[in-house]
Design a protein around this motif. Structure first.
Motif, PDB file in Angstrom:
ATOM      1  N   ARG A   1       0.828  -1.213   0.000  1.00 43.87           N
ATOM      2  CA  ARG A   1       0.000   0.000   0.000  1.00 43.87           C
ATOM      3  C   ARG A   1       0.863   1.264   0.000  1.00 43.87           C
ATOM      4  NH1 ARG A   1      -3.664  -1.559  -2.611  1.00 43.87           N
ATOM      5  NH2 ARG A   1      -5.095   0.070  -2.027  1.00 43.87           N
ATOM      6  N   SER A   2       1.991   1.171  -0.693  1.00 42.40           N
ATOM      7  CA  SER A   2       2.894   2.309  -0.822  1.00 42.40           C
ATOM      8  C   SER A   2       2.459   3.171  -2.012  1.00 42.40           C
ATOM      9  CB  SER A   2       4.322   1.811  -1.050  1.00 42.40           C
ATOM     10  OG  SER A   2       5.160   2.880  -1.406  1.00 42.40           O
ATOM     11  N   GLU A   3       2.353   4.469  -1.787  1.00 43.79           N
ATOM     12  CA  GLU A   3       1.972   5.374  -2.870  1.00 43.79           C
ATOM     13  C   GLU A   3       3.020   5.404  -3.986  1.00 43.79           C
ATOM     14  OE1 GLU A   3       0.668   9.205  -1.517  1.00 43.79           O
ATOM     15  OE2 GLU A   3      -0.586   8.309   0.032  1.00 43.79           O
ATOM     16  N   ALA A   4       4.206   4.940  -3.690  1.00 43.52           N
ATOM     17  CA  ALA A   4       5.251   4.863  -4.715  1.00 43.52           C
ATOM     18  C   ALA A   4       4.853   3.904  -5.839  1.00 43.52           C
ATOM     19  CB  ALA A   4       6.569   4.433  -4.093  1.00 43.52           C
ATOM     20  N   ALA A   5       3.933   2.996  -5.552  1.00 43.38           N
ATOM     21  CA  ALA A   5       3.484   2.042  -6.572  1.00 43.38           C
ATOM     22  C   ALA A   5       2.904   2.786  -7.771  1.00 43.38           C
ATOM     23  CB  ALA A   5       2.448   1.089  -5.982  1.00 43.38           C
ATOM     24  N   ILE A   6       2.129   3.816  -7.509  1.00 40.17           N
ATOM     25  CA  ILE A   6       1.491   4.559  -8.600  1.00 40.17           C
ATOM     26  C   ILE A   6       2.529   5.338  -9.393  1.00 40.17           C
ATOM     27  CG2 ILE A   6      -0.173   6.379  -9.145  1.00 40.17           C
ATOM     28  CD1 ILE A   6      -2.049   4.912  -7.476  1.00 40.17           C
ATOM     29  N   SER A   7       3.450   5.985  -8.714  1.00 42.64           N
ATOM     30  CA  SER A   7       4.457   6.760  -9.454  1.00 42.64           C
ATOM     31  C   SER A   7       5.367   5.837 -10.263  1.00 42.64           C
ATOM     32  CB  SER A   7       5.267   7.653  -8.509  1.00 42.64           C
ATOM     33  OG  SER A   7       5.948   6.881  -7.555  1.00 42.64           O
ATOM     34  N   GLU A   8       5.715   4.674  -9.721  1.00 41.56           N
ATOM     35  CA  GLU A   8       6.550   3.719 -10.466  1.00 41.56           C
ATOM     36  C   GLU A   8       5.783   3.137 -11.654  1.00 41.56           C
ATOM     37  OE1 GLU A   8       9.775   3.161 -10.195  1.00 41.56           O
ATOM     38  OE2 GLU A   8       9.915   4.540  -8.507  1.00 41.56           O
ATOM     39  N   THR A   9       4.491   2.887 -11.455  1.00 44.20           N
ATOM     40  CA  THR A   9       3.653   2.396 -12.557  1.00 44.20           C
ATOM     41  C   THR A   9       3.594   3.449 -13.657  1.00 44.20           C
ATOM     42  OG1 THR A   9       2.324   1.085 -11.017  1.00 44.20           O
ATOM     43  CG2 THR A   9       1.356   1.552 -13.165  1.00 44.20           C
ATOM     44  N   ALA A  10       3.389   4.691 -13.270  1.00 45.46           N
ATOM     45  CA  ALA A  10       3.308   5.770 -14.254  1.00 45.46           C
ATOM     46  C   ALA A  10       4.622   5.925 -15.012  1.00 45.46           C
ATOM     47  CB  ALA A  10       2.924   7.078 -13.572  1.00 45.46           C
ATOM     48  N   LYS A  11       5.745   5.838 -14.300  1.00 45.28           N
ATOM     49  CA  LYS A  11       7.056   5.970 -14.965  1.00 45.28           C
ATOM     50  C   LYS A  11       7.221   4.903 -16.046  1.00 45.28           C
ATOM     51  CE  LYS A  11       9.744   7.629 -11.057  1.00 45.28           C
ATOM     52  NZ  LYS A  11      10.777   7.254 -10.099  1.00 45.28           N
ATOM     53  N   LYS A  12       6.809   3.689 -15.720  1.00 46.34           N
ATOM     54  CA  LYS A  12       7.063   2.568 -16.622  1.00 46.34           C
ATOM     55  C   LYS A  12       5.978   2.395 -17.687  1.00 46.34           C
ATOM     56  CE  LYS A  12       8.638  -2.195 -16.657  1.00 46.34           C
ATOM     57  NZ  LYS A  12       9.069  -3.321 -15.846  1.00 46.34           N
ATOM     58  N   TYR A  13       4.712   2.679 -17.353  1.00 47.19           N
ATOM     59  CA  TYR A  13       3.615   2.303 -18.244  1.00 47.19           C
ATOM     60  C   TYR A  13       2.745   3.454 -18.744  1.00 47.19           C
ATOM     61  CZ  TYR A  13       4.749  -2.494 -17.194  1.00 47.19           C
ATOM     62  OH  TYR A  13       5.396  -3.687 -17.093  1.00 47.19           O
ATOM     63  N   ASP A  14       3.100   4.688 -18.439  1.00 45.46           N
ATOM     64  CA  ASP A  14       2.269   5.814 -18.864  1.00 45.46           C
ATOM     65  C   ASP A  14       2.122   5.872 -20.386  1.00 45.46           C
ATOM     66  OD1 ASP A  14       0.791   8.187 -17.789  1.00 45.46           O
ATOM     67  OD2 ASP A  14       2.092   9.185 -19.259  1.00 45.46           O
ATOM     68  N   LYS A  15       3.218   5.774 -21.100  1.00 41.94           N
ATOM     69  CA  LYS A  15       3.185   5.863 -22.560  1.00 41.94           C
ATOM     70  C   LYS A  15       2.374   4.700 -23.154  1.00 41.94           C
ATOM     71  CE  LYS A  15       6.189   6.431 -26.557  1.00 41.94           C
ATOM     72  NZ  LYS A  15       7.552   6.518 -27.050  1.00 41.94           N
ATOM     73  N   TYR A  16       2.576   3.512 -22.634  1.00 44.83           N
ATOM     74  CA  TYR A  16       1.875   2.307 -23.089  1.00 44.83           C
ATOM     75  C   TYR A  16       0.358   2.461 -22.900  1.00 44.83           C
ATOM     76  CZ  TYR A  16       0.277  -2.589 -22.623  1.00 44.83           C
ATOM     77  OH  TYR A  16      -0.410  -3.772 -22.714  1.00 44.83           O
ATOM     78  N   CYS A  17      -0.058   2.851 -21.715  1.00 39.81           N
ATOM     79  CA  CYS A  17      -1.487   3.005 -21.427  1.00 39.81           C
ATOM     80  C   CYS A  17      -2.091   4.150 -22.223  1.00 39.81           C
ATOM     81  CB  CYS A  17      -1.709   3.201 -19.926  1.00 39.81           C
ATOM     82  SG  CYS A  17      -1.347   1.735 -18.935  1.00 39.81           S
ATOM     83  N   ASN A  18      -1.362   5.252 -22.360  1.00 39.21           N
ATOM     84  CA  ASN A  18      -1.840   6.376 -23.164  1.00 39.21           C
ATOM     85  C   ASN A  18      -2.050   5.965 -24.611  1.00 39.21           C
ATOM     86  OD1 ASN A  18      -2.443   9.159 -22.357  1.00 39.21           O
ATOM     87  ND2 ASN A  18      -0.583   8.944 -21.149  1.00 39.21           N
ATOM     88  N   HIS A  19      -1.148   5.166 -25.129  1.00 40.50           N
ATOM     89  CA  HIS A  19      -1.258   4.694 -26.519  1.00 40.50           C
ATOM     90  C   HIS A  19      -2.549   3.907 -26.707  1.00 40.50           C
ATOM     91  CE1 HIS A  19       0.123   3.320 -30.444  1.00 40.50           C
ATOM     92  NE2 HIS A  19      -0.277   2.113 -30.091  1.00 40.50           N
ATOM     93  N   ILE A  20      -2.845   3.018 -25.788  1.00 38.18           N
ATOM     94  CA  ILE A  20      -4.065   2.210 -25.876  1.00 38.18           C
ATOM     95  C   ILE A  20      -5.297   3.109 -25.828  1.00 38.18           C
ATOM     96  CG2 ILE A  20      -5.476   0.489 -24.668  1.00 38.18           C
ATOM     97  CD1 ILE A  20      -2.804  -0.796 -23.738  1.00 38.18           C
ATOM     98  N   ALA A  21      -5.361   3.985 -24.835  1.00 38.13           N
ATOM     99  CA  ALA A  21      -6.536   4.846 -24.665  1.00 38.13           C
ATOM    100  C   ALA A  21      -6.699   5.815 -25.837  1.00 38.13           C
ATOM    101  CB  ALA A  21      -6.437   5.610 -23.347  1.00 38.13           C
ATOM    102  N   TYR A  22      -5.603   6.397 -26.299  1.00 35.69           N
ATOM    103  CA  TYR A  22      -5.693   7.373 -27.385  1.00 35.69           C
ATOM    104  C   TYR A  22      -6.172   6.725 -28.688  1.00 35.69           C
ATOM    105  CZ  TYR A  22      -4.755  11.207 -30.515  1.00 35.69           C
ATOM    106  OH  TYR A  22      -4.906  12.200 -31.449  1.00 35.69           O
ATOM    107  N   ASN A  23      -5.733   5.497 -28.953  1.00 35.11           N
ATOM    108  CA  ASN A  23      -6.156   4.825 -30.184  1.00 35.11           C
ATOM    109  C   ASN A  23      -7.640   4.506 -30.190  1.00 35.11           C
ATOM    110  OD1 ASN A  23      -3.749   4.954 -31.482  1.00 35.11           O
ATOM    111  ND2 ASN A  23      -3.169   2.844 -31.101  1.00 35.11           N
ATOM    112  N   ILE A  24      -8.253   4.469 -29.040  1.00 35.33           N
ATOM    113  CA  ILE A  24      -9.692   4.238 -28.961  1.00 35.33           C
ATOM    114  C   ILE A  24     -10.448   5.568 -28.982  1.00 35.33           C
ATOM    115  CG2 ILE A  24     -11.549   3.356 -27.476  1.00 35.33           C
ATOM    116  CD1 ILE A  24      -9.488   1.198 -26.548  1.00 35.33           C
TER     117      ILE A  24
END
Length: 186
Positions: free
Chosen positions: A13-36
């Motif tokens: 339950r560390s808030e660092a989980a979200i920042s680390e997820t964003a660092k690694k997967y922000d571009k990937y997730c944005n690509h999926i959402a933007y293409n839709i």
């Protein structure tokens, strides 16, 4: 940071989980959402909602592939937002076209979004994809999972757009035959 360490941060339950997820997967997730959605602000909102959903889902879930877990959440959120667009007569992009292409071989009386969640269909599609050559499988996934345009796919794989269109047409026909051979009639 490795996915297992990121998942462990969620479990702690560390808030660092979200920042680390964003660092690694922000571009990937944005690509999926933007293409839709074809809207940067809405895609960003879906990605932020993805992080919140991941926070709420981990624990109890412990995904073995964090990228797939996040991609599925993002895709579902974006498709839901897209459905809202259609209700309001807004929206643009490849989504209608991609879903219409798939409906030709998957459905005559339902929405593709509803069918994809059915495990029997998912298993059959996965078996179909496993039998394809790697390049064909990658083109199919780029089009029907990531919802990339024909131009994006042709640029990425250095193919003529007509070749990509023909490949996709043939794969959809082959998928329909594969589903029929497994006695899945939609």
């Amino acid at each position: 940071m490795e996915d297992s360490k990121i998942v462990e941060l969620y479990w702690q339950r560390s808030e660092a989980a979200i920042s680390e997820t964003a660092k690694k997967y922000d571009k990937y997730c944005n690509h999926i959402a933007y293409n839709i959605l074809y809207n940067s602000e809405d895609a960003e909102e879906c990605v932020n909602d993805t992080y919140m959903r991941a926070w709420n889902a981990i624990p109890p879930h412990k995904p073995s592939r964090l990228s797939t877990f996040l991609g599925k959440i993002t895709r579902n959120l974006a498709l839901n937002k897209y459905k809202g667009y259609n209700t309001q007569k807004r929206g643009a992009g490849q989504t209608d076209l991609v879903l219409a292409e798939l409906e030709e071989c998957l459905s005559t009386n339902g929405k593709v979004e509803d069918l994809v969640d059915e495990m029997v269909l998912v298993d059959a599609i996965n078996r179909f994809l496993a039998g394809l050559p790697k390049a064909n499988r990658m083109v199919f996934v780029r089009r029907y999972w990531y919802m990339n345009s024909i131009k994006e796919i042709s640029d990425q794989f250095a193919m003529n757009p007509n070749k990509v269109t023909t490949m996709l047409f043939r794969m959809r026909n082959d998928l329909k035959l594969h589903l029929e051979s497994e006695e899945i009639h939609l």
